[in-house]
Design an enzyme around this catalytic site. Sequence first.
Site, PDB file in Angstrom:
ATOM      1  N   ARG B  71       0.844  -1.196   0.000  1.00  0.00           N
ATOM      2  CA  ARG B  71       0.000   0.000   0.000  1.00  0.00           C
ATOM      3  C   ARG B  71       0.882   1.248   0.000  1.00  0.00           C
ATOM      4  O   ARG B  71       1.687   1.464   0.917  1.00  0.00           O
ATOM      5  CB  ARG B  71      -0.850  -0.025   1.275  1.00  0.00           C
ATOM      6  CG  ARG B  71      -1.777   1.145   1.391  1.00  0.00           C
ATOM      7  CD  ARG B  71      -2.669   1.029   2.627  1.00  0.00           C
ATOM      8  NE  ARG B  71      -3.861   1.804   2.401  1.00  0.00           N
ATOM      9  CZ  ARG B  71      -5.014   1.625   3.029  1.00  0.00           C
ATOM     10  NH1 ARG B  71      -5.126   0.684   3.934  1.00  0.00           N
ATOM     11  NH2 ARG B  71      -6.051   2.374   2.756  1.00  0.00           N
ATOM     12  N   HIS B 177       6.491   7.091  -6.834  1.00  0.00           N
ATOM     13  CA  HIS B 177       5.216   7.106  -6.094  1.00  0.00           C
ATOM     14  C   HIS B 177       5.452   7.622  -4.686  1.00  0.00           C
ATOM     15  O   HIS B 177       6.101   6.972  -3.882  1.00  0.00           O
ATOM     16  CB  HIS B 177       4.627   5.696  -6.054  1.00  0.00           C
ATOM     17  CG  HIS B 177       3.140   5.651  -5.868  1.00  0.00           C
ATOM     18  ND1 HIS B 177       2.495   6.358  -4.874  1.00  0.00           N
ATOM     19  CD2 HIS B 177       2.171   5.008  -6.563  1.00  0.00           C
ATOM     20  CE1 HIS B 177       1.192   6.134  -4.978  1.00  0.00           C
ATOM     21  NE2 HIS B 177       0.969   5.331  -5.991  1.00  0.00           N
ATOM     22  N   TYR B 193      -0.364  13.120  -4.551  1.00  0.00           N
ATOM     23  CA  TYR B 193       0.049  12.167  -5.590  1.00  0.00           C
ATOM     24  C   TYR B 193       0.213  12.871  -6.940  1.00  0.00           C
ATOM     25  O   TYR B 193       1.235  12.729  -7.618  1.00  0.00           O
ATOM     26  CB  TYR B 193      -0.982  11.035  -5.742  1.00  0.00           C
ATOM     27  CG  TYR B 193      -0.954   9.952  -4.681  1.00  0.00           C
ATOM     28  CD1 TYR B 193      -0.302  10.132  -3.461  1.00  0.00           C
ATOM     29  CD2 TYR B 193      -1.605   8.741  -4.892  1.00  0.00           C
ATOM     30  CE1 TYR B 193      -0.305   9.134  -2.502  1.00  0.00           C
ATOM     31  CE2 TYR B 193      -1.605   7.734  -3.930  1.00  0.00           C
ATOM     32  CZ  TYR B 193      -0.956   7.941  -2.729  1.00  0.00           C
ATOM     33  OH  TYR B 193      -0.971   6.946  -1.785  1.00  0.00           O
ATOM     34  N   HIS B 222      -0.729   7.534 -12.147  1.00  0.00           N
ATOM     35  CA  HIS B 222      -1.876   8.447 -12.228  1.00  0.00           C
ATOM     36  C   HIS B 222      -1.805   9.239 -13.529  1.00  0.00           C
ATOM     37  O   HIS B 222      -1.930  10.462 -13.547  1.00  0.00           O
ATOM     38  CB  HIS B 222      -1.928   9.374 -11.005  1.00  0.00           C
ATOM     39  CG  HIS B 222      -1.521   8.678  -9.735  1.00  0.00           C
ATOM     40  ND1 HIS B 222      -0.333   8.923  -9.106  1.00  0.00           N
ATOM     41  CD2 HIS B 222      -2.118   7.694  -9.036  1.00  0.00           C
ATOM     42  CE1 HIS B 222      -0.229   8.123  -8.054  1.00  0.00           C
ATOM     43  NE2 HIS B 222      -1.277   7.370  -7.977  1.00  0.00           N
ATOM     44  N   GLU B 283      -4.538   1.171 -10.234  1.00  0.00           N
ATOM     45  CA  GLU B 283      -4.354   1.639  -8.852  1.00  0.00           C
ATOM     46  C   GLU B 283      -5.418   0.995  -7.966  1.00  0.00           C
ATOM     47  O   GLU B 283      -5.936   1.624  -7.051  1.00  0.00           O
ATOM     48  CB  GLU B 283      -4.498   3.172  -8.847  1.00  0.00           C
ATOM     49  CG  GLU B 283      -3.940   3.914  -7.662  1.00  0.00           C
ATOM     50  CD  GLU B 283      -4.335   5.391  -7.717  1.00  0.00           C
ATOM     51  OE1 GLU B 283      -4.998   5.803  -8.685  1.00  0.00           O
ATOM     52  OE2 GLU B 283      -3.965   6.132  -6.794  1.00  0.00           O
ATOM     53  N   ARG B 289     -12.910   4.259  -4.746  1.00  0.00           N
ATOM     54  CA  ARG B 289     -13.502   2.924  -4.745  1.00  0.00           C
ATOM     55  C   ARG B 289     -14.963   2.907  -5.168  1.00  0.00           C
ATOM     56  O   ARG B 289     -15.587   1.855  -5.219  1.00  0.00           O
ATOM     57  CB  ARG B 289     -13.361   2.297  -3.357  1.00  0.00           C
ATOM     58  CG  ARG B 289     -11.911   2.283  -2.896  1.00  0.00           C
ATOM     59  CD  ARG B 289     -11.706   1.535  -1.599  1.00  0.00           C
ATOM     60  NE  ARG B 289     -10.310   1.663  -1.179  1.00  0.00           N
ATOM     61  CZ  ARG B 289      -9.697   0.836  -0.363  1.00  0.00           C
ATOM     62  NH1 ARG B 289     -10.336  -0.186   0.141  1.00  0.00           N
ATOM     63  NH2 ARG B 289      -8.433   1.025  -0.035  1.00  0.00           N
TER      64      ARG B 289
END
Lengths: 340, 340
Positions: B71, B177, B193, B222, B283, B289
């Site tokens: 993660r 990242h 990010y 991304h 991702e 989600r």
Amino acid sequence: MSLIIDCHGHYTTAPEPHNAWREAQKAASKEGRAPPPYPAISDDQIRETIEANQLKLIKQRGADLTIFSPRASAMAHHVGDQQVSADWAFHCNNLIYRVTRLFPETFIGVCMLPQSPKADLTASIAELRRCAELGFVGCNLNPDPGGGHFTHPPLTDPYWFPLYEEMCELDVPAMIHVSGSCNPAMHATGGYYLAADTVAFMQLLQGDLFSRFPNLRFIIPHGGGAVPFHWGRYRGLADMLKQPSLDRHLMSNVYFDTCVYHQPGVNLLAEVIETKNILFGSEMVGAVRGIDPQTGHYFDDTKRYVDALPISDAQRHAIFEANARRVFPRLDAILKRAGK
Amino acid sequence: MSLIIDCHGHYTTAPEPHNAWREAQKAASKEGRAPPPYPAISDDQIRETIEANQLKLIKQRGADLTIFSPRASAMAHHVGDQQVSADWAFHCNNLIYRVTRLFPETFIGVCMLPQSPKADLTASIAELRRCAELGFVGCNLNPDPGGGHFTHPPLTDPYWFPLYEEMCELDVPAMIHVSGSCNPAMHATGGYYLAADTVAFMQLLQGDLFSRFPNLRFIIPHGGGAVPFHWGRYRGLADMLKQPSLDRHLMSNVYFDTCVYHQPGVNLLAEVIETKNILFGSEMVGAVRGIDPQTGHYFDDTKRYVDALPISDAQRHAIFEANARRVFPRLDAILKRAGK
């Protein structure tokens, strides 16, 4: 006849004595001395720098009016203390005022604020009020006056509220615009600007600022940084964070300009962002001054990209004129007084 | 038959004892105590967390293989010291290793590195080597291990060179990242990010890293942050900074994934970035989600967006499989050994 209003122009070509004074001021500040007196700059010197640059390009490219502010990268709020910033903002804004007096048909002022990392916003509020009296129609607000480490409270923090109250009172919007970077890991126009635009939008998404200040209006420049490209991500994050949908939560108060230097980017902007939230801007003469070998035109001639959008005349009119007049009511009043 | 390889998956659903140990480790570190022993976690516990989440979604959405790493937001390199990071990375990577052993058809490992703000890269190099021996095919490199203030040297700085040498030696790429943000002004998945992705690209543009390391390969996740949306700006900045054009300067070494959560964004990515530089990624299970009410599908079901691109079968094959096999040669070797 409709107008073409560029909401994002900077005086990046200010007369050399102005820049030289800034260097002297910085040196004096470092050594604990008072700055030298500000030099005399003639109207002709100002005319020359404008006529050879912004005015020439505005005419060539077919715009009518530029909302004009001091060079963003030179605001450098991280340099010196509150007094240094106050003096610098005073002289920068006065120069903008003189441009608007010399070319009242073409330039409308937006001021920089004398922010300073350790200061509250008292001086910024006073300078905003002074500039509004001089006919300025908005301000540039630096969300990271530290210059590249994002150490300031988010835009939703009460730290900023006194300024927002003044902005609402005066009915002026702010463009959220960082300045030069003092961080060697972060290039100003290529990294910092777009990062800060993106971070600012997310701060607003996380908060609830516009229910407290329903008339507060922010323009996020450079097409909103990464935001339109990641519009699905932001719609999804609003949902995950149990915020209202973006249109209800933010998009009566947040606007993006068209400072995106290629056709596919401007196409995306117009595809995902409602027309009412897009203001024509070029950031000219600014970050990128060259000619795109793929098109033969200047990268920052963003009017061409808007002209080429597959949208209605009413939508184009909104992007070029109507939205700017709505977001900058003081500009609208000035134009109406001039019969426009 | 061709494969669909997701280059960007995180073990965001790791068994609870793993997360509880981390909390205990952080508490112990704060108090200057040794961490408690790492708990026993059964294969069944791991199976459950994978089968109910990533594996279920991978099957539902029709992918074959996920390049899987710890993660990202929990790497938290800013917490504790080098030893704290080394212990945490060791256990996180071991858990990934166990997933790859339990589901060898579906998961291939990418490791996190035990970076730490004040440390050099010795421990990171050792962990990368250990993980490569366990069959990992790449690493995640955090350009800002301080966690949200961009205080580390740019990716072009010699600080990073020892790691790059090891990466070239092992022939593994890195995904650039960042991790969680300890900066209240910067939301991790919504601000940090994308800002870090954008800043990283500009660091590479300013430098000349790939003439020193011609085989070094970076994936900017991304969708490259703001970069494709502002591709004209970057082409123009390369010109202004007298760098070679982006295709010659960077695009033999830099790749973007498709973690852009709406169709217009993925369309733009595919329009402005060459197919050879795009790797399918989701991702997943990650930042967003929920289900997009505009489409009725999950925001992060990025395969749908790639499926809908107006590109040739050969281009789609490149994005789904061939580019990943080229960028991750150790993955290609594993697949070839399995007759794929």
